[in-house]
Design a protein around this motif. Structure first.
Motif, PDB file in Angstrom:
ATOM      1  N   ALA A  65      21.497  64.405  -3.485  1.00 17.74           N
ATOM      2  CA  ALA A  65      22.678  63.528  -3.549  1.00 17.74           C
ATOM      3  C   ALA A  65      22.781  62.751  -2.238  1.00 17.74           C
ATOM      4  O   ALA A  65      22.879  63.356  -1.165  1.00 17.74           O
ATOM      5  N   ARG A  66      22.738  61.426  -2.321  1.00 18.13           N
ATOM      6  CA  ARG A  66      22.779  60.593  -1.118  1.00 18.13           C
ATOM      7  C   ARG A  66      24.177  60.607  -0.511  1.00 18.13           C
ATOM      8  O   ARG A  66      25.167  60.416  -1.216  1.00 18.13           O
ATOM      9  N   LEU A  67      24.256  60.835   0.813  1.00 14.82           N
ATOM     10  CA  LEU A  67      25.542  60.826   1.508  1.00 14.82           C
ATOM     11  C   LEU A  67      25.546  59.703   2.533  1.00 14.82           C
ATOM     12  O   LEU A  67      24.640  59.617   3.363  1.00 14.82           O
ATOM     13  N   CYS A  68      26.555  58.861   2.499  1.00 14.82           N
ATOM     14  CA  CYS A  68      26.691  57.817   3.526  1.00 14.82           C
ATOM     15  C   CYS A  68      27.459  58.357   4.728  1.00 14.82           C
ATOM     16  O   CYS A  68      27.264  57.901   5.848  1.00 14.82           O
ATOM     17  N   LEU A  69      28.358  59.305   4.502  1.00 13.47           N
ATOM     18  CA  LEU A  69      29.268  59.739   5.558  1.00 13.47           C
ATOM     19  C   LEU A  69      28.991  61.162   6.044  1.00 13.47           C
ATOM     20  O   LEU A  69      29.690  61.673   6.909  1.00 13.47           O
ATOM     21  N   GLY A  70      27.981  61.816   5.449  1.00 15.85           N
ATOM     22  CA  GLY A  70      27.742  63.227   5.746  1.00 15.85           C
ATOM     23  C   GLY A  70      27.424  63.483   7.212  1.00 15.85           C
ATOM     24  O   GLY A  70      28.031  64.358   7.849  1.00 15.85           O
ATOM     25  N   ASP A  71      26.472  62.733   7.780  1.00 16.46           N
ATOM     26  CA  ASP A  71      26.066  62.993   9.171  1.00 16.46           C
ATOM     27  C   ASP A  71      27.222  62.749  10.140  1.00 16.46           C
ATOM     28  O   ASP A  71      27.461  63.537  11.058  1.00 16.46           O
ATOM     29  N   ALA A  72      27.944  61.644   9.915  1.00 17.34           N
ATOM     30  CA  ALA A  72      29.061  61.310  10.815  1.00 17.34           C
ATOM     31  C   ALA A  72      30.161  62.366  10.715  1.00 17.34           C
ATOM     32  O   ALA A  72      30.724  62.804  11.728  1.00 17.34           O
ATOM     33  N   GLY A  73      30.448  62.805   9.492  1.00 19.49           N
ATOM     34  CA  GLY A  73      31.495  63.818   9.311  1.00 19.49           C
ATOM     35  C   GLY A  73      31.100  65.130   9.955  1.00 19.49           C
ATOM     36  O   GLY A  73      31.903  65.764  10.650  1.00 19.49           O
ATOM     37  N   LEU A  74      29.846  65.531   9.755  1.00 22.77           N
ATOM     38  CA  LEU A  74      29.396  66.809  10.321  1.00 22.77           C
ATOM     39  C   LEU A  74      29.437  66.774  11.846  1.00 22.77           C
ATOM     40  O   LEU A  74      29.904  67.713  12.493  1.00 22.77           O
ATOM     41  N   LYS A  75      28.965  65.652  12.415  1.00 26.09           N
ATOM     42  CA  LYS A  75      28.971  65.515  13.886  1.00 26.09           C
ATOM     43  C   LYS A  75      30.408  65.614  14.405  1.00 26.09           C
ATOM     44  O   LYS A  75      30.675  66.260  15.422  1.00 26.09           O
ATOM     45  N   THR A  76      31.340  64.993  13.702  1.00 34.00           N
ATOM     46  CA  THR A  76      32.742  65.024  14.127  1.00 34.00           C
ATOM     47  C   THR A  76      33.257  66.464  14.171  1.00 34.00           C
ATOM     48  O   THR A  76      33.848  66.897  15.178  1.00 34.00           O
ATOM     49  N   LEU A 126      27.734  73.231   4.922  1.00 30.38           N
ATOM     50  CA  LEU A 126      27.212  73.787   3.663  1.00 30.38           C
ATOM     51  C   LEU A 126      27.163  72.711   2.575  1.00 30.38           C
ATOM     52  O   LEU A 126      26.220  72.664   1.778  1.00 30.38           O
ATOM     53  N   ALA A 127      28.182  71.839   2.575  1.00 34.28           N
ATOM     54  CA  ALA A 127      28.207  70.764   1.572  1.00 34.28           C
ATOM     55  C   ALA A 127      27.066  69.774   1.822  1.00 34.28           C
ATOM     56  O   ALA A 127      26.404  69.311   0.876  1.00 34.28           O
ATOM     57  N   VAL A 128      26.819  69.453   3.090  1.00 32.60           N
ATOM     58  CA  VAL A 128      25.727  68.527   3.421  1.00 32.60           C
ATOM     59  C   VAL A 128      24.382  69.152   3.010  1.00 32.60           C
ATOM     60  O   VAL A 128      23.514  68.480   2.437  1.00 32.60           O
ATOM     61  N   ASP A 129      24.226  70.451   3.260  1.00 26.44           N
ATOM     62  CA  ASP A 129      22.991  71.147   2.835  1.00 26.44           C
ATOM     63  C   ASP A 129      22.851  71.106   1.315  1.00 26.44           C
ATOM     64  O   ASP A 129      21.760  70.876   0.785  1.00 26.44           O
ATOM     65  N   ALA A 130      23.969  71.359   0.638  1.00 24.27           N
ATOM     66  CA  ALA A 130      23.931  71.363  -0.834  1.00 24.27           C
ATOM     67  C   ALA A 130      23.515  69.986  -1.340  1.00 24.27           C
ATOM     68  O   ALA A 130      22.732  69.873  -2.299  1.00 24.27           O
ATOM     69  N   ALA A 131      24.024  68.932  -0.695  1.00 25.99           N
ATOM     70  CA  ALA A 131      23.673  67.565  -1.110  1.00 25.99           C
ATOM     71  C   ALA A 131      22.166  67.341  -0.976  1.00 25.99           C
ATOM     72  O   ALA A 131      21.527  66.771  -1.876  1.00 25.99           O
ATOM     73  N   LYS A 132      21.594  67.832   0.136  1.00 26.49           N
ATOM     74  CA  LYS A 132      20.139  67.672   0.347  1.00 26.49           C
ATOM     75  C   LYS A 132      19.376  68.368  -0.773  1.00 26.49           C
ATOM     76  O   LYS A 132      18.394  67.839  -1.308  1.00 26.49           O
ATOM     77  N   SER A 148      37.885  66.570   1.353  1.00 30.87           N
ATOM     78  CA  SER A 148      39.126  66.649   2.132  1.00 30.87           C
ATOM     79  C   SER A 148      38.834  66.521   3.629  1.00 30.87           C
ATOM     80  O   SER A 148      39.654  65.982   4.382  1.00 30.87           O
ATOM     81  N   GLY A 149      37.646  66.987   4.070  1.00 31.52           N
ATOM     82  CA  GLY A 149      37.279  66.825   5.480  1.00 31.52           C
ATOM     83  C   GLY A 149      37.145  65.362   5.853  1.00 31.52           C
ATOM     84  O   GLY A 149      37.588  64.917   6.920  1.00 31.52           O
ATOM     85  N   LEU A 150      36.548  64.575   4.956  1.00 32.34           N
ATOM     86  CA  LEU A 150      36.394  63.140   5.229  1.00 32.34           C
ATOM     87  C   LEU A 150      37.738  62.418   5.156  1.00 32.34           C
ATOM     88  O   LEU A 150      38.009  61.511   5.952  1.00 32.34           O
ATOM     89  N   ILE A 151      38.591  62.832   4.214  1.00 27.90           N
ATOM     90  CA  ILE A 151      39.918  62.189   4.113  1.00 27.90           C
ATOM     91  C   ILE A 151      40.709  62.429   5.403  1.00 27.90           C
ATOM     92  O   ILE A 151      41.405  61.526   5.892  1.00 27.90           O
ATOM     93  N   ALA A 152      40.576  63.629   5.973  1.00 26.62           N
ATOM     94  CA  ALA A 152      41.307  63.926   7.219  1.00 26.62           C
ATOM     95  C   ALA A 152      40.826  63.012   8.352  1.00 26.62           C
ATOM     96  O   ALA A 152      41.635  62.467   9.120  1.00 26.62           O
ATOM     97  N   ILE A 153      39.506  62.822   8.442  1.00 24.33           N
ATOM     98  CA  ILE A 153      38.974  61.938   9.497  1.00 24.33           C
ATOM     99  C   ILE A 153      39.453  60.507   9.251  1.00 24.33           C
ATOM    100  O   ILE A 153      39.938  59.822  10.167  1.00 24.33           O
ATOM    101  N   ALA A 154      39.336  60.047   8.004  1.00 24.49           N
ATOM    102  CA  ALA A 154      39.718  58.659   7.682  1.00 24.49           C
ATOM    103  C   ALA A 154      41.204  58.431   7.958  1.00 24.49           C
ATOM    104  O   ALA A 154      41.594  57.389   8.522  1.00 24.49           O
ATOM    105  N   THR A 155      42.042  59.415   7.590  1.00 27.35           N
ATOM    106  CA  THR A 155      43.483  59.260   7.818  1.00 27.35           C
ATOM    107  C   THR A 155      43.772  59.228   9.319  1.00 27.35           C
ATOM    108  O   THR A 155      44.558  58.396   9.799  1.00 27.35           O
TER     109      THR A 155
END
Ligand code: NAD
Length: 318
Positions: free
Chosen positions: A273-284, A263-269, A191-198
């Motif tokens: 689980a490979r994330l394409c948008l994790g770093d950009a979303g977290l920085k935002t 926490l989600a990005v940490d869990a992925a590590k 939902s965090g990524l959907i908010a940024i994308a929207t």
């Protein structure tokens, strides 16, 4: 199960206060024992109905008095303090056979630490993760979604379900311990990524001369449809009830989204689980949390953070 005669509630903040209120309202046979580190929050809640609620001076007393304890505090260190504080934590109480339910959104490592101590020191005590979705409005209405860290075959599933059903409408058994937290972090990552994308897509449209109400209506019937677009649109004036239409006040704070996203990005590590948008979303979310124009606002304030035109209604549209 019949309503417990005694229920403990720890953490009376944005979410905990309305959750405790609805327990008080629905479990008419139960007496509540409550504690918040902020004494004023505890006193104010007790004053609403003194005959039904008793203020406690620490988590240990709550757990001594109550058969069932629910906690709702900000993050892992707070949960560790509530349960493991060597002087007055929950585990210092007589909790044998009791049901302890933590509804906070925290990292799995902190949850596992508390759970291991519960198992070691009180093998007959039951401790579950049951984080929620639905925000303060869902908490007030008793319509939260609960993500419970157990399977449906768990011997206490019926008890958990009955208790949580007082505060929510959708109660999910997520499969095993700490998987409630996993579900919650996956949800907030998405939902965090959907908010940024929207926010970004609406910003392109507005700057190109489109009326954003038209664009949002198109999204609503097209592949960009989402609950964020329909109910929590990041652009002011699209959803009259949404925080964005009220200077981004209320809702889900950007700081909490930063915490959950991280926490989600940490869990992925941890699970590879490979994330394409994790770093950009977290920085935002990290930068928005530190932007003086966004601090303390609803997380959909990312539209402001990216420089979205909030006064679009003054524009003449093509
Ligand atoms: P909040 O900061 O409004 O409330 C937290 C409360 O816990 C405060 O009253 C604080 O005084 C109390 N507290 C802190 N440390 C404590 C301690 N050691 N002992 C007792 N009380 C303590 O936070 P919130 O918005 O209610 O969020 C609580 C949890 O719910 C967080 O993990 C959050 O991520 C999650 N959550 C929040 C929302 C939301 O929309 N706000 C939605 C879903 C989940």
């Amino acid at each position: 199960m019949p309503s417990p005669k005694t229920i403990g509630f720890i953490g009376l903040g944005t979410m905990g206060l309305p959750m405790a209120r609805i327990l008080r309202k629905k479990c008419v046979e139960s007496h509540l024992y409550v504690y918040d580190i902020n004494v004023k929050a505890t006193e104010a809640f007790v004053a609403e109905e003194p005959g039904r609620v008793t203020a406690c001076s620490n988590p240990r007393t709550v757990a001594d008095k109550a058969e069932v304890v629910v906690s709702m505090v900000p993050a892992g260190p707070h949960v560790i303090d509530v349960y493991l504080n060597p002087d007055d934590g929950v585990l210092r109480a007589n909790v044998d056979g009791k049901l302890l339910v933590d509804c906070s959104t925290i990292d799995v490592a902190s949850f596992d630490q508390v759970r291991a101590r519960v198992t070691e020191s009180h093998p007959n005590t039951h401790f579950y993760d049951a984080p929620v979705s639905g925000g303060s409005l869902g908490a007030e209405a008793g319509t939260l979604t609960f993500m419970v860290g157990c399977s449906k075959g768990d011997p206490l599933w019926d008890d958990l379900h009955d208790l949580l059903k007082c505060m929510g409408t959708s109660i999910f058994a997520c499969g095993g311990q700490s998987l409630g937290l996993t579900a919650k972090l996956c949800n907030n990552y998405c939902s965090g990524l959907i908010a940024i994308a929207t926010a970004e897509a609406m910003n392109i449209g507005i700057r190109s001369g489109m009326d954003p109400t038209v664009l949002a209506s198109i999204f609503a019937t097209s592949t960009a449809q989402s609950r964020i677009c329909d109910k929590w649109n990041p652009v002011p004036g699209i959803c009259p009830e949404a925080p964005s239409s009220h200077d981004y006040r209320g809702g889900f704070k950007v700081e909490l989204m930063k915490k959950d996203f991280g926490l989600a990005v940490d869990a992925a590590k941890q699970v590879g689980a490979r994330l394409c948008l994790g770093d950009a979303g977290l920085k935002t979310y990290e930068e928005a949390s530190e932007d003086p124009n966004c601090v303390g606002r609803d997380s959909r304030v990312v539209f402001r953070y990216i420089g979205g035109k909030e006064d679009w209604s003054n524009d003449s549209h093509k």
